[in-house]
Design a protein around this motif. Structure first.
Motif, PDB file in Angstrom:
ATOM      1  N   UNK A 161     133.116  -9.209  67.819  1.00 52.62           N
ATOM      2  CA  UNK A 161     132.494  -8.348  66.811  1.00 52.62           C
ATOM      3  C   UNK A 161     131.223  -7.706  67.361  1.00 52.62           C
ATOM      4  N   UNK A 162     130.422  -8.489  68.081  1.00 49.84           N
ATOM      5  CA  UNK A 162     129.212  -7.936  68.694  1.00 49.84           C
ATOM      6  C   UNK A 162     129.561  -6.899  69.763  1.00 49.84           C
ATOM      7  N   UNK A 163     130.596  -7.173  70.544  1.00 47.39           N
ATOM      8  CA  UNK A 163     131.010  -6.223  71.578  1.00 47.39           C
ATOM      9  C   UNK A 163     131.435  -4.896  70.959  1.00 47.39           C
ATOM     10  N   UNK A 164     132.185  -4.971  69.874  1.00 47.07           N
ATOM     11  CA  UNK A 164     132.646  -3.743  69.227  1.00 47.07           C
ATOM     12  C   UNK A 164     131.459  -2.928  68.705  1.00 47.07           C
ATOM     13  N   UNK A 165     130.512  -3.606  68.081  1.00 50.61           N
ATOM     14  CA  UNK A 165     129.345  -2.910  67.553  1.00 50.61           C
ATOM     15  C   UNK A 165     128.547  -2.248  68.681  1.00 50.61           C
ATOM     16  N   UNK A 166     128.423  -2.943  69.803  1.00 49.10           N
ATOM     17  CA  UNK A 166     127.682  -2.379  70.933  1.00 49.10           C
ATOM     18  C   UNK A 166     128.410  -1.181  71.544  1.00 49.10           C
ATOM     19  N   UNK A 167     129.729  -1.242  71.602  1.00 51.25           N
ATOM     20  CA  UNK A 167     130.501  -0.098  72.102  1.00 51.25           C
ATOM     21  C   UNK A 167     130.258   1.136  71.243  1.00 51.25           C
ATOM     22  N   UNK A 168     130.072   0.913  69.945  1.00 50.97           N
ATOM     23  CA  UNK A 168     129.834   2.035  69.028  1.00 50.97           C
ATOM     24  C   UNK A 168     128.430   2.622  69.184  1.00 50.97           C
ATOM     25  N   UNK A 169     127.548   1.892  69.856  1.00 51.42           N
ATOM     26  CA  UNK A 169     126.178   2.366  70.072  1.00 51.42           C
ATOM     27  C   UNK A 169     126.009   3.075  71.415  1.00 51.42           C
ATOM     28  N   UNK A 170     127.038   3.065  72.248  1.00 49.78           N
ATOM     29  CA  UNK A 170     126.932   3.642  73.591  1.00 49.78           C
ATOM     30  C   UNK A 170     126.385   5.063  73.526  1.00 49.78           C
ATOM     31  N   UNK A 171     125.380   5.335  74.329  1.00 52.30           N
ATOM     32  CA  UNK A 171     124.712   6.632  74.410  1.00 52.30           C
ATOM     33  C   UNK A 171     123.814   6.883  73.197  1.00 52.30           C
ATOM     34  N   UNK A 172     124.334   6.606  71.997  1.00 51.63           N
ATOM     35  CA  UNK A 172     123.600   6.897  70.760  1.00 51.63           C
ATOM     36  C   UNK A 172     122.289   6.129  70.695  1.00 51.63           C
ATOM     37  N   UNK A 173     122.360   4.823  70.942  1.00 53.07           N
ATOM     38  CA  UNK A 173     121.194   3.972  70.740  1.00 53.07           C
ATOM     39  C   UNK A 173     120.008   4.427  71.595  1.00 53.07           C
ATOM     40  N   UNK A 174     120.253   4.694  72.858  1.00 45.86           N
ATOM     41  CA  UNK A 174     119.171   5.113  73.742  1.00 45.86           C
ATOM     42  C   UNK A 174     118.579   6.447  73.301  1.00 45.86           C
ATOM     43  N   UNK A 175     119.428   7.373  72.918  1.00 52.58           N
ATOM     44  CA  UNK A 175     118.935   8.683  72.490  1.00 52.58           C
ATOM     45  C   UNK A 175     118.091   8.569  71.223  1.00 52.58           C
TER      46      UNK A 175
END
Length: 208
Positions: A161-175
């Motif tokens: 579940x944590x992995x899936x949530x992190x995949x959804x943040x790829x690129x977005x979170x840093x920006x």
């Protein structure tokens, strides 16, 4: 009639009115600068009414986060109610997560918690439990259902579940951290959603 829920929040006739006022003030002023006077004025109620529902400001802030995350979760679950294929369900979940990250509410709450966590120890942990932790718990539940149904093979549901949530943040979170939200286009968001689902399915889908 006033009802006290499991979170220690008292609910009554003007509860939604108070919560809406609190939401507006917290998003506008942050946690520390938000005053009970401003919240009462925005909600159109007395300070006595505010304190009748919320014994302290932190609980009010956390309830704002919990209610929004609960609403988002309910809407997503309504879309996958029934016999929805796992890829379709994951796509809906990813779309909701990305939508929340890009929303004004999601961005403001993240900045508030990170920016004021040092002055208010424990705020981040409680915010996680009231908000993102709720979404995590529902992800774990639904992934478990697909494992039981034979569509996914997962040994550690919490990690998945944590992995899936992190995949959804790829690129977005840093920006978002660096104030570059305007550079995230609908096409980019769509690419992140489908990339997250493709990678997760490649790792955990039975026969994938």
């Amino acid at each position: 009639m006033t009802i006290i829920d499991d979170h220690g929040v008292r609910r009554g006739r003007k509860f939604d009115q108070v919560l809406d006022g609190a939401r507006k003030v917290f998003l506008r002023d942050g946690f520390e600068r938000a005053s009970v006077d401003d919240i009462a004025r925005e909600a159109g109620v007395s300070k006595a009414t505010i304190y009748a529902y919320f014994p302290d400001k932190q609980l009010m802030f956390l309830e704002v986060a919990r209610c929004e995350c609960h609403r988002q979760t309910e809407e997503a679950e309504a879309s996958i109610d029934g016999d929805v294929p796992v890829r379709a369900a994951l796509t809906i979940a990813a779309e909701r997560i990305v939508e929340f990250l890009l929303s004004e509410f999601g961005q403001r709450m993240f900045r508030i918690v990170v920016g004021e966590g040092e002055r208010f120890p424990g705020l981040g942990r409680e915010f996680y439990e009231y908000g993102p932790g709720l979404i995590h718990a529902r992800l774990v539940h639904h992934l478990g259902c697909y494992v039981e149904g034979g569509a996914l093979r997962i040994d550690d549901l919490e990690l998945a579940a944590d992995q899936f949530a992190q995949l959804c943040k790829a690129t977005i979170h840093e920006k978002l951290i660096f104030g570059m939200a305007e550079t995230i286009t609908p096409d980019m968001a769509d690419r992140i959603v489908h990339g997250a689902v493709d990678m997760f399915m490649a790792r955990y889908a039975v026969g994938g």
